[in-house]
Design a protein around this motif. Structure first.
Motif, PDB file in Angstrom:
ATOM      1  N   LEU A 113      -1.506  -3.944 -14.563  1.00 39.75           N
ATOM      2  CA  LEU A 113      -0.254  -3.879 -13.810  1.00 39.75           C
ATOM      3  C   LEU A 113      -0.517  -3.785 -12.310  1.00 39.75           C
ATOM      4  CD1 LEU A 113       2.846  -3.605 -13.745  1.00 39.75           C
ATOM      5  CD2 LEU A 113       2.531  -1.137 -14.006  1.00 39.75           C
ATOM      6  N   ILE A 114      -1.447  -2.913 -11.928  1.00 39.28           N
ATOM      7  CA  ILE A 114      -1.770  -2.711 -10.510  1.00 39.28           C
ATOM      8  C   ILE A 114      -2.299  -3.996  -9.875  1.00 39.28           C
ATOM      9  CG2 ILE A 114      -3.407  -1.556  -8.951  1.00 39.28           C
ATOM     10  CD1 ILE A 114      -3.158   0.898 -10.886  1.00 39.28           C
ATOM     11  N   LEU A 115      -3.249  -4.653 -10.533  1.00 38.92           N
ATOM     12  CA  LEU A 115      -3.859  -5.863  -9.969  1.00 38.92           C
ATOM     13  C   LEU A 115      -2.903  -7.043  -9.981  1.00 38.92           C
ATOM     14  CD1 LEU A 115      -7.409  -5.405 -11.496  1.00 38.92           C
ATOM     15  CD2 LEU A 115      -6.770  -5.179  -9.083  1.00 38.92           C
ATOM     16  N   SER A 116      -2.042  -7.124 -10.981  1.00 38.58           N
ATOM     17  CA  SER A 116      -1.038  -8.195 -11.010  1.00 38.58           C
ATOM     18  C   SER A 116      -0.080  -8.054  -9.842  1.00 38.58           C
ATOM     19  CB  SER A 116      -0.259  -8.164 -12.326  1.00 38.58           C
ATOM     20  OG  SER A 116      -1.100  -8.460 -13.410  1.00 38.58           O
ATOM     21  N   GLU A 117       0.363  -6.834  -9.604  1.00 39.06           N
ATOM     22  CA  GLU A 117       1.306  -6.594  -8.515  1.00 39.06           C
ATOM     23  C   GLU A 117       0.641  -6.737  -7.149  1.00 39.06           C
ATOM     24  OE1 GLU A 117       4.567  -3.283  -7.163  1.00 39.06           O
ATOM     25  OE2 GLU A 117       4.460  -4.036  -9.201  1.00 39.06           O
ATOM     26  N   ALA A 118      -0.658  -6.440  -7.073  1.00 42.86           N
ATOM     27  CA  ALA A 118      -1.376  -6.460  -5.792  1.00 42.86           C
ATOM     28  C   ALA A 118      -1.454  -7.849  -5.172  1.00 42.86           C
ATOM     29  CB  ALA A 118      -2.783  -5.903  -5.979  1.00 42.86           C
ATOM     30  N   VAL A 119      -1.345  -8.890  -5.981  1.00 46.39           N
ATOM     31  CA  VAL A 119      -1.439 -10.250  -5.449  1.00 46.39           C
ATOM     32  C   VAL A 119      -0.350 -10.510  -4.413  1.00 46.39           C
ATOM     33  CG1 VAL A 119      -1.333 -12.703  -6.039  1.00 46.39           C
ATOM     34  CG2 VAL A 119      -2.555 -11.116  -7.537  1.00 46.39           C
ATOM     35  N   SER A 120       0.853 -10.085  -4.697  1.00 46.49           N
ATOM     36  CA  SER A 120       1.969 -10.353  -3.782  1.00 46.49           C
ATOM     37  C   SER A 120       2.441  -9.128  -3.000  1.00 46.49           C
ATOM     38  CB  SER A 120       3.158 -10.932  -4.555  1.00 46.49           C
ATOM     39  OG  SER A 120       3.566 -10.024  -5.559  1.00 46.49           O
ATOM     40  N   ASN A 121       2.035  -7.935  -3.438  1.00 45.31           N
ATOM     41  CA  ASN A 121       2.495  -6.703  -2.792  1.00 45.31           C
ATOM     42  C   ASN A 121       1.498  -6.251  -1.721  1.00 45.31           C
ATOM     43  OD1 ASN A 121       3.378  -4.173  -2.049  1.00 45.31           O
ATOM     44  ND2 ASN A 121       3.505  -3.355  -4.121  1.00 45.31           N
ATOM     45  N   THR A 122       1.817  -6.537  -0.472  1.00 42.91           N
ATOM     46  CA  THR A 122       0.908  -6.189   0.630  1.00 42.91           C
ATOM     47  C   THR A 122       0.898  -4.687   0.913  1.00 42.91           C
ATOM     48  OG1 THR A 122       2.651  -6.591   2.271  1.00 42.91           O
ATOM     49  CG2 THR A 122       1.196  -8.441   1.724  1.00 42.91           C
ATOM     50  N   GLN A 123       1.808  -3.938   0.297  1.00 39.42           N
ATOM     51  CA  GLN A 123       1.878  -2.499   0.536  1.00 39.42           C
ATOM     52  C   GLN A 123       0.832  -1.715  -0.244  1.00 39.42           C
ATOM     53  OE1 GLN A 123       3.966  -1.462   3.037  1.00 39.42           O
ATOM     54  NE2 GLN A 123       4.174  -3.689   3.169  1.00 39.42           N
ATOM     55  N   THR A 124       0.361  -2.285  -1.357  1.00 40.18           N
ATOM     56  CA  THR A 124      -0.659  -1.585  -2.125  1.00 40.18           C
ATOM     57  C   THR A 124      -2.037  -1.900  -1.556  1.00 40.18           C
ATOM     58  OG1 THR A 124      -1.735  -1.348  -4.281  1.00 40.18           O
ATOM     59  CG2 THR A 124      -0.656  -3.438  -3.858  1.00 40.18           C
ATOM     60  N   LEU A 125      -2.903  -0.922  -1.549  1.00 36.56           N
ATOM     61  CA  LEU A 125      -4.242  -1.133  -1.007  1.00 36.56           C
ATOM     62  C   LEU A 125      -5.081  -2.037  -1.904  1.00 36.56           C
ATOM     63  CD1 LEU A 125      -5.016   2.420   0.424  1.00 36.56           C
ATOM     64  CD2 LEU A 125      -4.270   0.372   1.638  1.00 36.56           C
ATOM     65  N   PHE A 126      -4.643  -2.262  -3.136  1.00 38.56           N
ATOM     66  CA  PHE A 126      -5.363  -3.184  -4.013  1.00 38.56           C
ATOM     67  C   PHE A 126      -5.142  -4.640  -3.608  1.00 38.56           C
ATOM     68  CE2 PHE A 126      -5.311   0.628  -6.630  1.00 38.56           C
ATOM     69  CZ  PHE A 126      -6.638   0.674  -7.045  1.00 38.56           C
ATOM     70  N   HIS A 127      -4.232  -4.880  -2.675  1.00 36.01           N
ATOM     71  CA  HIS A 127      -4.041  -6.234  -2.137  1.00 36.01           C
ATOM     72  C   HIS A 127      -5.262  -6.652  -1.311  1.00 36.01           C
ATOM     73  CE1 HIS A 127      -1.903  -9.767  -0.760  1.00 36.01           C
ATOM     74  NE2 HIS A 127      -2.091  -9.416   0.506  1.00 36.01           N
ATOM     75  N   THR A 128      -5.979  -5.652  -0.801  1.00 38.82           N
ATOM     76  CA  THR A 128      -7.160  -5.924   0.027  1.00 38.82           C
ATOM     77  C   THR A 128      -8.347  -5.086  -0.466  1.00 38.82           C
ATOM     78  OG1 THR A 128      -6.289  -4.314   1.621  1.00 38.82           O
ATOM     79  CG2 THR A 128      -5.936  -6.658   2.122  1.00 38.82           C
ATOM     80  N   PRO A 129      -8.925  -5.455  -1.598  1.00 36.25           N
ATOM     81  CA  PRO A 129     -10.070  -4.704  -2.109  1.00 36.25           C
ATOM     82  C   PRO A 129     -11.347  -5.023  -1.335  1.00 36.25           C
ATOM     83  CG  PRO A 129      -9.657  -6.592  -3.503  1.00 36.25           C
ATOM     84  CD  PRO A 129      -8.553  -6.567  -2.472  1.00 36.25           C
TER      85      PRO A 129
END
Length: 197
Positions: free
Chosen positions: A23-39
């Motif tokens: 769920l976290i990684l799926s959302e991170a693709v488009s959600n720039t607010q999560t730090l997982f967007h930029t691992p």
């Protein structure tokens, strides 16, 4: 609904750790607010670990891949060509979750994978690849490398895609009442186990 509200407050079943990671990684693709967007993506070069922050462009759990875009003149291209072993790690303090994946990466330059990724990119993203010279090249005056006059599509000649295929995923959740760490492994047949946090 906020991402945090979609995640369990505690982890008693190991499957919950993998479901949360997906769920976290799926959302991170488009959600720039999560730090997982930029691992952080780490590679090896001459027996040294080299790490850099990259933007996550795709997560496909069924194929076990993450996709990143980069300049094909960057040093990481040579690193990965010589040694595809790599690690991707992210941590979000708000979620109190760390996800670490180990596997190998393949570089795609001017092939079908690169063409599709380029065509799906925004003009703003494409602009980054129009800078003259190669990424991390030593220069005298940074102002000489500001992108001013350019044709967006010309940047394709400098564009590359990195497909990271993960073979293990480690999930760590920090909570004062009891941390949880789990390892999911696809090196042979799928297996999962709890680890001491």
């Amino acid at each position: 609904m906020d991402l945090k509200e979609k995640l369990p407050d505690s982890y008693s079943h190991i499957d919950e750790t993998l479901d949360s990671a997906k769920l976290i990684l799926s959302e991170a693709v488009s959600n720039t607010q999560t730090l997982f967007h930029t691992p952080v993506v780490s590679t090896m070069y001459e027996n040294k670990i080299v790490s850099r922050v990259m933007v996550l462009r795709e997560f496909n759990f069924d194929k076990k891949i993450l996709r990143f875009h980069t300049d094909n003149r960057a040093a990481k291209i040579d690193n990965l060509t010589k040694n595809p072993s790599s690690t991707v790690i992210g941590y979000d303090a708000d979620l109190k979750i760390q996800i670490k994946m180990q596997g190998h990466a393949k570089v795609h330059i001017d092939d079908q994978v690169a063409k599709i990724a380029w065509n799906e990119s925004t003009p703003r993203s494409k602009k980054c690849y129009s800078v003259k010279g190669g990424s991390s090249k030593k220069i005298e005056n940074p102002g000489d490398y500001d992108i001013t006059n350019f044709e967006v599509e010309d940047g394709y000649q400098n564009f590359a895609v990195i497909i990271f295929n993960f073979l293990s995923l480690e999930f760590l959740y920090l909570k004062s009442s009891g941390h949880r760490r789990a390892l999911h492994d696809w090196y042979d047949d799928y297996s999962s186990t709890w680890l001491v946090p």
